[in-house]
Design a protein around this motif. Structure first.
Motif, mmCIF file in Angstrom:
data_model
loop_
_atom_site.group_PDB
_atom_site.id
_atom_site.type_symbol
_atom_site.label_atom_id
_atom_site.label_comp_id
_atom_site.label_asym_id
_atom_site.label_seq_id
_atom_site.Cartn_x
_atom_site.Cartn_y
_atom_site.Cartn_z
ATOM 1 N N SER A 1 0.829 -1.209 0.000
ATOM 2 C CA SER A 1 0.000 0.000 0.000
ATOM 3 C C SER A 1 0.861 1.256 0.000
ATOM 4 C CB SER A 1 -0.935 0.007 1.209
ATOM 5 O OG SER A 1 -1.895 -1.010 1.083
ATOM 6 N N HIS A 2 1.972 1.227 0.708
ATOM 7 C CA HIS A 2 2.885 2.375 0.694
ATOM 8 C C HIS A 2 3.427 2.618 -0.715
ATOM 9 C CE1 HIS A 2 6.239 5.036 1.455
ATOM 10 N NE2 HIS A 2 7.017 4.149 0.857
ATOM 11 N N HIS A 3 3.849 1.555 -1.371
ATOM 12 C CA HIS A 3 4.383 1.696 -2.731
ATOM 13 C C HIS A 3 3.303 2.227 -3.688
ATOM 14 C CE1 HIS A 3 8.391 0.144 -2.104
ATOM 15 N NE2 HIS A 3 7.912 -0.940 -1.518
ATOM 16 N N LEU A 4 2.081 1.767 -3.529
ATOM 17 C CA LEU A 4 0.983 2.257 -4.363
ATOM 18 C C LEU A 4 0.724 3.735 -4.092
ATOM 19 C CD1 LEU A 4 -1.349 -0.840 -4.085
ATOM 20 C CD2 LEU A 4 -0.162 -0.058 -6.155
ATOM 21 N N LYS A 5 0.860 4.151 -2.839
ATOM 22 C CA LYS A 5 0.675 5.562 -2.480
ATOM 23 C C LYS A 5 1.734 6.426 -3.170
ATOM 24 C CE LYS A 5 0.614 8.677 1.473
ATOM 25 N NZ LYS A 5 0.752 8.802 2.924
ATOM 26 N N VAL A 6 2.965 5.945 -3.221
ATOM 27 C CA VAL A 6 4.043 6.681 -3.898
ATOM 28 C C VAL A 6 3.722 6.819 -5.390
ATOM 29 C CG1 VAL A 6 6.492 6.618 -4.551
ATOM 30 C CG2 VAL A 6 5.804 6.047 -2.208
ATOM 31 N N LEU A 7 3.251 5.743 -6.013
ATOM 32 C CA LEU A 7 2.898 5.797 -7.438
ATOM 33 C C LEU A 7 1.724 6.754 -7.676
ATOM 34 C CD1 LEU A 7 3.252 2.004 -8.310
ATOM 35 C CD2 LEU A 7 4.741 3.871 -9.082
ATOM 36 N N ARG A 8 0.778 6.769 -6.740
ATOM 37 C CA ARG A 8 -0.343 7.718 -6.835
ATOM 38 C C ARG A 8 0.158 9.148 -6.705
ATOM 39 N NH1 ARG A 8 -3.472 5.842 -2.490
ATOM 40 N NH2 ARG A 8 -3.488 7.984 -1.792
ATOM 41 N N GLY A 9 1.035 9.377 -5.737
ATOM 42 C CA GLY A 9 1.592 10.705 -5.514
ATOM 43 C C GLY A 9 2.380 11.231 -6.701
ATOM 44 N N ALA A 10 2.961 10.321 -7.468
ATOM 45 C CA ALA A 10 3.732 10.706 -8.659
ATOM 46 C C ALA A 10 2.833 10.920 -9.874
ATOM 47 C CB ALA A 10 4.783 9.640 -8.966
ATOM 48 N N GLY A 11 1.540 10.676 -9.702
ATOM 49 C CA GLY A 11 0.605 10.902 -10.811
ATOM 50 C C GLY A 11 0.492 9.752 -11.782
ATOM 51 N N LEU A 12 0.989 8.576 -11.403
ATOM 52 C CA LEU A 12 0.935 7.424 -12.300
ATOM 53 C C LEU A 12 -0.327 6.593 -12.109
ATOM 54 C CD1 LEU A 12 4.657 6.404 -11.962
ATOM 55 C CD2 LEU A 12 3.550 7.297 -14.024
ATOM 56 N N LEU A 13 -0.908 6.646 -10.920
ATOM 57 C CA LEU A 13 -2.093 5.853 -10.608
ATOM 58 C C LEU A 13 -3.173 6.724 -9.978
ATOM 59 C CD1 LEU A 13 -0.529 2.731 -8.803
ATOM 60 C CD2 LEU A 13 -1.231 2.894 -11.201
ATOM 61 N N THR A 14 -4.410 6.282 -10.134
ATOM 62 C CA THR A 14 -5.526 6.808 -9.358
ATOM 63 C C THR A 14 -6.087 5.638 -8.570
ATOM 64 O OG1 THR A 14 -7.147 6.389 -11.103
ATOM 65 C CG2 THR A 14 -6.120 8.579 -11.064
ATOM 66 N N SER A 15 -6.871 5.940 -7.557
ATOM 67 C CA SER A 15 -7.477 4.864 -6.778
ATOM 68 C C SER A 15 -8.932 5.191 -6.506
ATOM 69 C CB SER A 15 -6.727 4.647 -5.467
ATOM 70 O OG SER A 15 -6.810 5.793 -4.656
ATOM 71 N N GLU A 16 -9.703 4.133 -6.308
ATOM 72 C CA GLU A 16 -11.124 4.281 -6.024
ATOM 73 C C GLU A 16 -11.531 3.170 -5.058
ATOM 74 O OE1 GLU A 16 -15.396 3.890 -8.365
ATOM 75 O OE2 GLU A 16 -13.537 3.920 -9.513
#
Length: 125
Positions: A76-91
């Motif tokens: 989840s931390h790694h996914l948060k970093v990818l989200r913060g970099a603008g590569l992913l969104t989450s729902e």
């Protein structure tokens, strides 16, 4: 022979190669550095690849831990970093979180590094 007796060799003026496209601006370089920093971790690369390789470039967090020997909080931390970099969104859907690749994010990275076909041919020669 002393230094004063050494022959002088004329120095040619620098003749820069013509640009085939504009280089990155300082602002764009800072933005891209954040993205590349996020991608510099092998686990994050695998997670992004796992999401991008699925139908609709979307995956449930419960599916992403398969094959990655890390705890769910670390993933989840790694996914948060990818989200913060603008590569992913989450729902959030019920009790699960689904991650999706941001449309155009990977294209932007590719375009930033893309060489004109003529320049690429020259570099490979």
């Amino acid at each position: 022979m002393s230094k004063s007796q050494l022959p002088l060799t004329p120095v040619e003026a620098c003749n820069p190669s013509p640009r085939v496209r504009e280089p990155l601006s300082a602002e764009t370089a800072v933005e891209l550095a954040v993205v590349f920093k996020a991608l510099s971790d092998p686990v994050r690369l695998r997670l992004l690849s796992s999401i991008a390789s699925r139908s609709g470039q979307e995956a449930c967090v419960c599916d992403l831990s398969e094959g990655i020997d890390l705890t769910q909080p670390t993933i989840s931390h790694h996914l948060k970093v990818l989200r913060g970099a603008g590569l992913l969104t989450s729902e959030r859907r019920a009790s699960w979180v689904y991650y999706r690749v941001v449309p155009g994010a990977l294209r932007q990275l590719s375009d930033a590094l893309l060489l004109e076909s003529g320049a690429a041919a020259e570099m490979s020669a």
